[in-house]
Every structure is written in structure tokens, then in C-alpha cells.
Design a protein around this motif. Structure first.
Motif, mmCIF file in Angstrom:
data_model
loop_
_atom_site.group_PDB
_atom_site.id
_atom_site.type_symbol
_atom_site.label_atom_id
_atom_site.label_comp_id
_atom_site.label_asym_id
_atom_site.label_seq_id
_atom_site.Cartn_x
_atom_site.Cartn_y
_atom_site.Cartn_z
ATOM 1 N N UNK A 42 0.912 -1.153 -0.088
ATOM 2 C CA UNK A 42 -0.071 0.207 -0.161
ATOM 3 C C UNK A 42 0.870 1.205 0.140
ATOM 4 N N UNK A 43 0.385 2.283 -0.591
ATOM 5 C CA UNK A 43 1.148 3.791 -0.421
ATOM 6 C C UNK A 43 -0.119 4.761 -0.707
ATOM 7 N N UNK A 44 0.097 5.740 0.218
ATOM 8 C CA UNK A 44 -0.971 6.942 0.134
ATOM 9 C C UNK A 44 -0.797 7.671 -1.152
ATOM 10 N N UNK A 45 0.439 7.671 -1.660
ATOM 11 C CA UNK A 45 0.546 8.585 -2.926
ATOM 12 C C UNK A 45 0.884 9.868 -2.496
ATOM 13 N N UNK A 46 1.511 10.647 -3.440
ATOM 14 C CA UNK A 46 2.112 10.151 -4.622
ATOM 15 C C UNK A 46 3.362 9.466 -4.357
ATOM 16 N N UNK A 47 3.530 8.416 -5.441
ATOM 17 C CA UNK A 47 4.817 7.559 -5.241
ATOM 18 C C UNK A 47 6.147 8.044 -5.941
ATOM 19 N N UNK A 48 7.118 8.240 -5.196
ATOM 20 C CA UNK A 48 8.329 8.459 -5.878
ATOM 21 C C UNK A 48 8.721 7.315 -6.690
ATOM 22 N N UNK A 49 8.837 6.991 -7.887
ATOM 23 C CA UNK A 49 9.087 5.763 -8.412
ATOM 24 C C UNK A 49 10.499 5.521 -8.428
ATOM 25 N N UNK A 50 10.685 4.289 -7.995
ATOM 26 C CA UNK A 50 11.969 3.817 -7.908
ATOM 27 C C UNK A 50 12.800 4.231 -6.695
ATOM 28 N N UNK A 51 12.135 4.735 -5.650
ATOM 29 C CA UNK A 51 12.540 5.375 -4.450
ATOM 30 C C UNK A 51 11.842 4.276 -3.426
ATOM 31 N N UNK A 52 10.537 4.570 -3.311
ATOM 32 C CA UNK A 52 9.726 3.601 -2.215
ATOM 33 C C UNK A 52 9.385 2.356 -2.711
ATOM 34 N N UNK A 53 9.281 2.512 -4.112
ATOM 35 C CA UNK A 53 8.607 1.074 -4.958
ATOM 36 C C UNK A 53 9.100 1.428 -6.363
ATOM 37 N N UNK A 91 9.073 1.320 -9.962
ATOM 38 C CA UNK A 91 8.085 1.817 -10.959
ATOM 39 C C UNK A 91 7.239 1.171 -11.452
ATOM 40 N N UNK A 92 7.846 -0.253 -12.063
ATOM 41 C CA UNK A 92 6.905 -1.263 -12.714
ATOM 42 C C UNK A 92 6.138 -1.985 -11.793
ATOM 43 N N UNK A 93 6.426 -1.850 -10.553
ATOM 44 C CA UNK A 93 5.408 -2.683 -9.612
ATOM 45 C C UNK A 93 4.360 -1.837 -9.015
#
Length: 318
Positions: free
Chosen positions: A267-278, A280-282
């Protein structure tokens, strides 16, 4: 609808005082709306305004969608062109809204517990407006918390005994504070991970801080938090921050994704920092609930708004 256990509240500013049965009733109501359940018909108009003094895309739009689905009349508010810029206090702004006929205000503000001045009135004050907290500083984020509870319940059907890891910038996260509090009340086991510089001993009452890779195979829920750079002014650790290094140590990459339990969720509340917390392709992978959380947010905010409509007997609701 008469047989449902419907919640009625004068305001919705925190999850702190919610009883477990109220949480469960709100989740059931949101699930009812999601399944296409009928919205209570308003017999008189209800006016609401969304006062966002901090940037938002998901929460702001989600609340407005929820309001329109409930049949409320949404009155625009633009803080950039409001009298707040002339020194008007939030209380006085609310007094203006109330005088103009606004019944409810949904507020996001940088000040922790800004709502105290609006709901705990002094003897000479007569403000009569419902307040729904859309996030206060690093304090609480009740609507995100409630949609998170809905998403967890939708997937597992219960909370008791679930192992939930909250990972990342915990000290600055109003989502983390709301979620750790409510998850504990509902019987889940909470764990923490992430940089120790963004963790406080005050959270020890809710769970233990452990290395991420020790938690991954045991957790049912991996709740990732955005690194909130905008709240790090004066933090010496901000200057040393390296996105690649953070992802290696605290992010969910493919290796960690595969090490998760088969039925576990991210889970993530957003916005997601791609390739930091998660990675990007997940973000849209099977285990990631990010999109579902946003979808559920509309229905949970409908349930929350309706609870305040009932608590204040607005629109003819009892």
C-alpha cells in the motif's frame, strides 16, 4: 438502509476517538456504496467547500467526487486568491463561509490540529459549520486512514492478527500516525522500518522498528510512505539523501516483492516516488493496492461525509 448501523458525527477530524464498531460501520457503508448501493435522498440542499491550503490531487478530487455522488452542492474555494493572503485567520474564513450559507468545509492545512479552533468554540463564538479534516500538517489524515482500513478489510476480511509494516518517513507522515493508531485498536500487529532518523521513540507504543528484509517475508501488509522532502527544511539528513541508496535499503524492488507472502499486499498513500519507495514497474502489479486505494477513497469519503450530514441533520438526514 434503515437496518444499517449508520454513523452520525458532528465533525470528522481524527480517527482517535472512533470506536471499533463505528470504524466497521463506516467500512460497511463504503463497501455498500462501492457495490452500487443507493445514496440517501436529500430533501434540502447542502453546500460544501473544499479548502486546500496544501497541494493535493487525489484527496481533493476524491472528496469532490464523493460530494457530487452524494448530491451535495460544491462551492469552489481558491486559497491563492482568498483573504487568507491578507491576513485573515482560518476561523474568520470559516465564519465567512458559514455566513454565506456553507454547511460543510473540507480542509487541508499545514498546521497540526488546525481544527481545534473551529470545533472547540469559545463562549462568545457562534460558528456553526461541519469540519472534515483532509490532513493537518504532520498530524492526522483520517480519510486516508479510513480508505486504508477499507482496502485491508476488502482484501483480508478482518484486522485481528494481521502483521502490518509501515515503512519510510514516519516522523513526518500524518498517514502513518493515523494508521498505526487505528490498526492497533483493531487488533493488527504494527511494525516499522526505514531510516532511524525519521523514526521517533513515541511510536514504540504501537510496534517495533526492524530491518526491512527481516520483515518482508512475515508481513501481510507493506505500507510504504512517500519521502516528504517538503517537510525536511532544517533536517541535516535531507542534504545527504540519495534516491538510489534509499531504494536499495528501504524500497520494494523485485527481489523483495518476490520474498513477500503470496497473499500479502503493498500500500502507498501517494504520490509515489518511482524507484524510491517502490520500483516503478510494480505500481500496477497484482500485490500493489495503490490504484484500489484511490478507488476506495471515493466511497469511504462518501461514508465519512454522510456521517457528518447525519450528525448535523443536514439535507433532511437523521
Amino acid at each position: 438502509m434503515k437496518n444499517l448501523n449508520l454513523v452520525a458525527l458532528p465533525h470528522f477530524v481524527s480517527v482517535e476517538n472512533l470506536r471499533n464498531d463505528e470504524v466497521e460501520a463506516l467500512i460497511k457503508r463504503a463497501e455498500y456504496f462501492k457495490k452500487g448501493g443507493a445514496v440517501a435522498r436529500l430533501t434540502s440542499p447542502v453546500y460544501v467547500t473544499n479548502m486546500f491550503f496544501e497541494d493535493s490531487s487525489r484527496t481533493h478530487t476524491s472528496f469532490e467526487m464523493a460530494e457530487r455522488k452524494l448530491g451535495l452542492t460544491v462551492i469552489p474555494f481558491d486559497p491563492a486568491h482568498s483573504s487568507v493572503n491578507k491576513g485573515e485567520t482560518l476561523y474568520d474564513t470559516s465564519l465567512v463561509m458559514n455566513a454565506l450559507g456553507i454547511d460543510l468545509e473540507v480542509i487541508r492545512h499545514s498546521q497540526n490540529e488546525y481544527y481545534e479552533d473551529l470545533i472547540n468554540l469559545k463562549q462568545h463564538q457562534k460558528l456553526n459549520i461541519g469540519v472534515i479534516n483532509a490532513g493537518d500538517g504532520s498530524g492526522q489524515h483520517p480519510s486516508q486512514c479510513m480508505l486504508d482500513m477499507m482496502t485491508i478489510h476488502e482484501h483480508f476480511g478482518h484486522f485481528k492478527g494481521l502483521k502490518v509494516a509501515i515503512v519510510g518517513d514516519i516522523t513526518n507522515s500524518r498517514v502513518a500516525k493515523s494508521d498505526m493508531e487505528l490498526l492497533t485498536k483493531l487488533g493488527a500487529e504494527v511494525y516499522f522500518s526505514g531510516p532511524e532518523c525519521w523514526y521517533s521513540e513515541e511510536f514504540d507504543q504501537y510496534g517495533k522498528h526492524e530491518e526491512l528484509d527481516k520483515l518482508i517475508p512475515k508481513m501481510d501488509v507493506m505500507m510504504l510512505l512517500r519521502v516528504q522532502h517538503e517537510r525536511h527544511s532544517g533536517d541535516p539528513n535531507e542534504k545527504k539523501f540519495d534516491a538510489h541508496r534509499y531504494h536499495e535499503k528501504y524500497g520494494i524492488n523485485h527481489k523483495r516483492y518476490e520474498a513477500m507472502k503470496k497473499d500479502a499486499i503493498i500500500m502507498h498513500p501517494g504520490p509515489i516516488n518511482h524507484d524510491v519507495e517502490l520500483s516503478g514497474d510494480l505500481v500496477e502489479s497484482d500485490k500493489c493496492m495503490f490504484v484500489r486505494q484511490m478507488e476506495n477513497g471515493v466511497f469511504m469519503r462518501m461514508a465519512m461525509l454522510e456521517a457528518v450530514l447525519r450528525g448535523r441533520k443536514l439535507g433532511g438526514l437523521e
